[in-house]
Design an enzyme around this catalytic site. Structure first.
Site, PDB file in Angstrom:
ATOM      1  N   PHE A  84       4.961  -0.920  -1.256  1.00 23.46           N
ATOM      2  CA  PHE A  84       6.396  -0.859  -1.078  1.00 23.46           C
ATOM      3  C   PHE A  84       6.829  -2.343  -0.322  1.00 23.46           C
ATOM      4  O   PHE A  84       6.623  -2.494   0.616  1.00 23.46           O
ATOM      5  CB  PHE A  84       7.220  -0.073  -0.310  1.00 23.46           C
ATOM      6  N   ASP A  93       2.939  -8.553   4.214  1.00 29.03           N
ATOM      7  CA  ASP A  93       4.069  -7.822   4.403  1.00 29.03           C
ATOM      8  C   ASP A  93       4.145  -6.957   5.500  1.00 29.03           C
ATOM      9  O   ASP A  93       3.915  -6.034   5.775  1.00 29.03           O
ATOM     10  CB  ASP A  93       4.773  -7.171   3.256  1.00 29.03           C
ATOM     11  N   LYS A 100      13.023  -4.910   9.869  1.00 33.60           N
ATOM     12  CA  LYS A 100      13.384  -3.727  10.443  1.00 33.60           C
ATOM     13  C   LYS A 100      12.995  -3.990  11.954  1.00 33.60           C
ATOM     14  O   LYS A 100      14.299  -4.251  12.373  1.00 33.60           O
ATOM     15  CB  LYS A 100      12.024  -2.963  10.087  1.00 33.60           C
TER      16      LYS A 100
END
Length: 402
Positions: free
Chosen positions: A134, A218, A247
């Site tokens: 993702f 990532d 985040k």
């Protein structure tokens, strides 16, 4: 109650929203009806210091009173300080560069453009990504996210992306001299907190170097301390060419970054990429304060210690077959595909967790949790598991036979 109150509550029925949250403090949040929840999802690994932490509140208030935003024609000290901290923590050396954005998807879009620049320089056109990955929902990052439910409504997507399994054999078979870059999450969060086979990331590094490709990690979910190291790739002794962050980087304030090492830092040049809000003084002041507090208070030690406690605490609970992940990014694996029911039962009990797959519960609590939060989580999660077992006679039989 006013019509505005009714309208606000009606919003909770749209898009499967679970509650209308109004305020938070520490690891707790309260909804519009006054119901308290223990938040062990942390905005999906965002609220690294929990809710309304004094360091966060002070940084937002102080910087907002001085300078919130300037155009990218100018630099600010806050931006430079945040970039310097990231370079130091990531050990990029002088050649390191930092580009600020607003979200993980935007950081990954930046990294895709980096891969394209590298590919154009050397005549390469393939980008590798992993199955079950993702990387975001913008059209570029979506091409790296091989989930038909996400991709199909928006085809055709970015060409040249090849998806492979996370095995060393698949890595070796896929790497050719046409590969410009490979994108890897050190731990795949949405896939169910999936860890790669031993040596996988190191082999990816070797193959990328051998074939003159970029290794791009990532770390949107795993970065800035979530795994107990500043960046998860450091756990595996690997230095990437670039990484993406978001985040928890600013504890809840919108901020993201792409960090580069070595020759990858020279690929972008003026005019190839930009962001209006990325790295403005308010966002970077907050990010620097959050990371500074984590560093000053040695919260990474707490992340490691509390992660170990939580793994031990859930090991003997009903339905639990094991755990994956690092630090305070934990996947709790269940013996049956009832994770959605467990999440719902936990919610009714006042515990926020997540079910990324049918048989995995994901937790990503604040780095600041202590004995009280661990004990409360263990109690509530145990109750949720027991409630699901009670609702399924066949699961009770399995528990008796285990």
């Amino acid at each position: 109650m006013t019509w505005q109150d009714d309208a606000a509550r009606d919003l909770t029925s749209l898009g499967g929203r679970l509650a209308l949250l109004e305020r938070g403090e520490g690891s707790a949040v309260w909804d519009a009806d006054g119901q308290r929840y223990l938040d062990f999802l942390g905005g999906i690994a965002v609220n690294s210091l929990g809710h309304s932490h004094p360091a966060f509140v002070k940084a937002v208030s102080a910087q907002a009173a001085v300078l919130s935003h300037v155009s990218n024609y100018f630099a600010t000290q806050q931006q430079l300080d945040m970039a310097a901290r990231l370079k130091r923590l990531a050990e990029t050396g002088e050649s390191g560069r930092v580009f600020f954005a607003n979200s993980g998807s935007e950081a990954n879009e930046t990294a895709i453009k980096l891969a394209r620049l590298h590919g154009g320089k050397y005549g390469k056109s393939t980008i590798l990504s992993l199955n079950h990955a993702f990387h975001g929902r913008s059209t570029g990052s979506l091409a790296l996210t091989p989930k038909p439910m996400y991709q199909d409504p928006f085809r055709p997507l970015l060409p040249g992306v090849q998806h492979i399994d996370n095995t060393i054999e698949a890595l070796e078979a896929a790497f050719t001299d046409d590969v410009a870059a490979i994108f890897i999450e050190p731990i795949q969060g949405e896939a169910g907190v999936v860890e790669h086979p031993e040596g996988f990331l190191k082999r990816a590094r070797e193959l990328a170097t051998e074939h003159n490709a970029l290794l791009i990690v990532d770390e949107v979910q795993t970065g800035t301390g979530r795994t107990g190291a500043w960046f998860a790739h450091q756990l595996y002794g690997v230095v990437p060419d670039a990484m993406t962050l978001a985040k928890g980087i600013a504890g809840g304030f919108p901020l993201a970054a792409m960090v580069t090492w070595g020759d990858a830092s020279d690929l972008f040049y003026p005019g190839t990429h930009n962001s209006t809000f990325g790295g403005n003084p308010l966002a970077t002041a907050v990010g620097n304060a959050v990371l500074g507090h984590i560093e000053d208070e040695d919260l990474l030690a707490n992340v490691r210690a509390r992660g170990a406690e939580l793994r031990a605490a859930v090991a003997s609970l009903p339905l639990v077959t094991g755990t994956t992940g690092q630090g305070l990014l934990i996947g709790i694996h269940l013996s049956a595909p009832v994770a959605g029911e467990v999440r719902a039962a936990a919610h009714e009990l006042g515990l926020i967790i997540n079910a990324p797959t049918d048989d995995v519960i994901r937790i990503a609590p604040a780095f600041t949790i202590g004995d009280a939060e661990v004990a409360e989580f263990t109690d509530l999660f145990g109750q949720a598991l027991a409630a699901v077992v009670a609702a399924h006679p066949e699961l009770r039989t399995e528990e008796n036979n285990s």
